[in-house]
Design a protein around this motif. Sequence first.
Motif, PDB file in Angstrom:
ATOM      1  N   VAL A   1      26.064  35.107  -2.324  1.00 28.35           N
ATOM      2  CA  VAL A   1      25.685  35.280  -0.930  1.00 28.35           C
ATOM      3  C   VAL A   1      24.943  36.612  -0.803  1.00 28.35           C
ATOM      4  N   PRO A   2      23.736  36.626  -0.221  1.00 28.33           N
ATOM      5  CA  PRO A   2      22.978  37.885  -0.188  1.00 28.33           C
ATOM      6  C   PRO A   2      23.668  38.975   0.618  1.00 28.33           C
ATOM      7  N   ILE A   3      24.242  38.605   1.759  1.00 31.31           N
ATOM      8  CA  ILE A   3      24.996  39.569   2.570  1.00 31.31           C
ATOM      9  C   ILE A   3      26.265  38.860   3.025  1.00 31.31           C
ATOM     10  N   ALA A   4      27.408  39.357   2.628  1.00 31.52           N
ATOM     11  CA  ALA A   4      28.663  38.709   3.024  1.00 31.52           C
ATOM     12  C   ALA A   4      28.859  38.873   4.526  1.00 31.52           C
ATOM     13  N   PRO A   5      29.199  37.800   5.251  1.00 37.53           N
ATOM     14  CA  PRO A   5      29.392  37.927   6.697  1.00 37.53           C
ATOM     15  C   PRO A   5      30.652  38.705   7.024  1.00 37.53           C
ATOM     16  N   ARG A   6      30.636  39.375   8.170  1.00 40.12           N
ATOM     17  CA  ARG A   6      31.845  40.060   8.634  1.00 40.12           C
ATOM     18  C   ARG A   6      31.945  39.927  10.144  1.00 40.12           C
ATOM     19  N   ARG A   7      33.167  40.048  10.616  1.00 45.05           N
ATOM     20  CA  ARG A   7      33.433  39.885  12.042  1.00 45.05           C
ATOM     21  C   ARG A   7      33.442  41.260  12.700  1.00 45.05           C
ATOM     22  N   MET A   8      32.717  41.386  13.799  1.00 45.72           N
ATOM     23  CA  MET A   8      32.595  42.681  14.478  1.00 45.72           C
ATOM     24  C   MET A   8      32.695  42.485  15.983  1.00 45.72           C
ATOM     25  N   SER A   9      32.965  43.572  16.681  1.00 44.43           N
ATOM     26  CA  SER A   9      32.865  43.543  18.141  1.00 44.43           C
ATOM     27  C   SER A   9      31.431  43.883  18.518  1.00 44.43           C
ATOM     28  N   ALA A  10      30.906  43.147  19.497  1.00 49.36           N
ATOM     29  CA  ALA A  10      29.526  43.383  19.925  1.00 49.36           C
ATOM     30  C   ALA A  10      29.514  43.524  21.446  1.00 49.36           C
ATOM     31  N   VAL A  11      28.761  44.504  21.912  1.00 48.03           N
ATOM     32  CA  VAL A  11      28.683  44.779  23.353  1.00 48.03           C
ATOM     33  C   VAL A  11      27.325  44.319  23.871  1.00 48.03           C
TER      34      VAL A  11
ATOM     35  N   ALA B   1      26.566  43.087  31.590  1.00 45.28           N
ATOM     36  CA  ALA B   1      26.239  44.182  30.661  1.00 45.28           C
ATOM     37  C   ALA B   1      27.498  44.997  30.396  1.00 45.28           C
ATOM     38  N   GLY B   2      27.726  45.307  29.128  1.00 43.12           N
ATOM     39  CA  GLY B   2      28.927  46.045  28.751  1.00 43.12           C
ATOM     40  C   GLY B   2      30.054  45.149  28.281  1.00 43.12           C
ATOM     41  N   ALA B   3      29.923  43.826  28.484  1.00 41.41           N
ATOM     42  CA  ALA B   3      30.963  42.895  28.025  1.00 41.41           C
ATOM     43  C   ALA B   3      31.024  42.898  26.501  1.00 41.41           C
ATOM     44  N   THR B   4      32.231  42.730  25.961  1.00 46.45           N
ATOM     45  CA  THR B   4      32.414  42.723  24.508  1.00 46.45           C
ATOM     46  C   THR B   4      32.785  41.325  24.046  1.00 46.45           C
ATOM     47  N   ILE B   5      32.136  40.882  22.984  1.00 44.11           N
ATOM     48  CA  ILE B   5      32.471  39.597  22.360  1.00 44.11           C
ATOM     49  C   ILE B   5      32.665  39.835  20.868  1.00 44.11           C
ATOM     50  N   ALA B   6      33.143  38.791  20.149  1.00 35.52           N
ATOM     51  CA  ALA B   6      33.220  38.873  18.687  1.00 35.52           C
ATOM     52  C   ALA B   6      31.958  38.247  18.106  1.00 35.52           C
ATOM     53  N   LEU B   7      31.357  38.962  17.184  1.00 33.31           N
ATOM     54  CA  LEU B   7      30.134  38.496  16.511  1.00 33.31           C
ATOM     55  C   LEU B   7      30.442  38.437  15.019  1.00 33.31           C
ATOM     56  N   ASP B   8      30.179  37.302  14.405  1.00 26.05           N
ATOM     57  CA  ASP B   8      30.482  37.114  12.985  1.00 26.05           C
ATOM     58  C   ASP B   8      29.196  36.730  12.272  1.00 26.05           C
ATOM     59  N   GLY B   9      28.812  37.493  11.290  1.00 19.81           N
ATOM     60  CA  GLY B   9      27.580  37.136  10.591  1.00 19.81           C
ATOM     61  C   GLY B   9      27.234  38.149   9.507  1.00 19.81           C
ATOM     62  N   PRO B  10      26.170  37.913   8.767  1.00 15.50           N
ATOM     63  CA  PRO B  10      25.188  36.859   9.018  1.00 15.50           C
ATOM     64  C   PRO B  10      25.503  35.579   8.247  1.00 15.50           C
ATOM     65  N   TYR B  11      24.929  34.472   8.734  1.00 17.68           N
ATOM     66  CA  TYR B  11      25.019  33.174   8.082  1.00 17.68           C
ATOM     67  C   TYR B  11      23.625  32.574   7.979  1.00 17.68           C
ATOM     68  N   GLY B  12      23.525  31.534   7.143  1.00 15.90           N
ATOM     69  CA  GLY B  12      22.285  30.768   7.068  1.00 15.90           C
ATOM     70  C   GLY B  12      21.509  31.012   5.797  1.00 15.90           C
TER      71      GLY B  12
END
Length: 333
Positions: A97-107, A183-194
């Motif tokens: 896998v070129p870049i292993a995905p990871r889970r992060m908080s994203a605002v 604006a300012g809301a936080t979600i979980a972002l997991d990536g990259p994939y594809g």
Amino acid sequence: MPIITVSGTALRFESAPGDTVLQAALRAGLPWPYECSVGACGTCRFTIEAGEARVLRENPPGLSAMDRRKNRKLACQCVAETDLSVSAKIGVDGACVPIAPRRMSAVLSGARAVTHDMTEYRFRTAQAARFLPGQYALLALPGMNEARAYSMSNVANEQGDWIFVIRNVPNGLGSRALAALEAGATIALDGPYGGAWLRTDVPREIVCIAGGSGLAPMLSIARAAAATERRLHFYYGARTAADACGRAFVAELDGFGARVRCVEAISVHDHADAAWQGETGLIHDVVARDLAGAFDAYEFYVSGPPPMIAAVLNLLAVERGVPTAQIHFDRFF
Ligand code: FES
């Protein structure tokens, strides 16, 4: 944490809480075959030989009746509950896998309308945004059980900016949840994939073919390609003139009008579009009549709705004999 062992190989990896078998494999750097990550394409099929897994989605479209009879599962829809022994066709050619995905908080740092039904969303993570042009991320949105896959339209950056151009689908749960974010809301972002990322080691001229909501990953590839000396042909197919927004993005790229060109087409032309000066017709027909020379001299990247992808693949692989290794796309439906 459960340990997953691929039978007949020396491959073993841990599964973190909540990770699917696919996510666990990719985080470990293993090239488990996949495309969509959301149960639609069937590419990640495998069988469980021993152990217990929880299935996220019953009857996903990626499993055929025969798959079900043979007790096959989708790695993107199974979470290990115990140690597992699995049977899967994982590449043995040393690819990783070129870049292993990871889970992060994203605002959510901003949003702007691109057309009457397309919106550009900007998220920021504390970590650098590491992905290859053309890849996607899984966004976990409020009120939704399953993460949604959306492609980035920008390129990797140290600031942690992840930008998406997303169509507001009528009654679409994902786009509605996104539109409700402030604006300012936080979600979980997991990536990259594809796997449909820009191949930088191939000297061929690049052709991006995007339709409708498939614009974002093609923009990412175009932005990365424009920063090099490569020639780029960008095709964008929209329904009406009010939907046509590809050219405005591509026109901002270095080399536009010289080594970077854009052909935009609308498939529905009526009185309201009297001022339209671009092409008309379906985008695969436009490519067929516009792109010069032998098609196998190009590297193709394709993104859009399934009928468009099917028509483009038929044009490229069947009618024009482009080797499949030169055609890159991820199926999401
Ligand atoms: Fe699992 Fe598409 S069905 S990756």
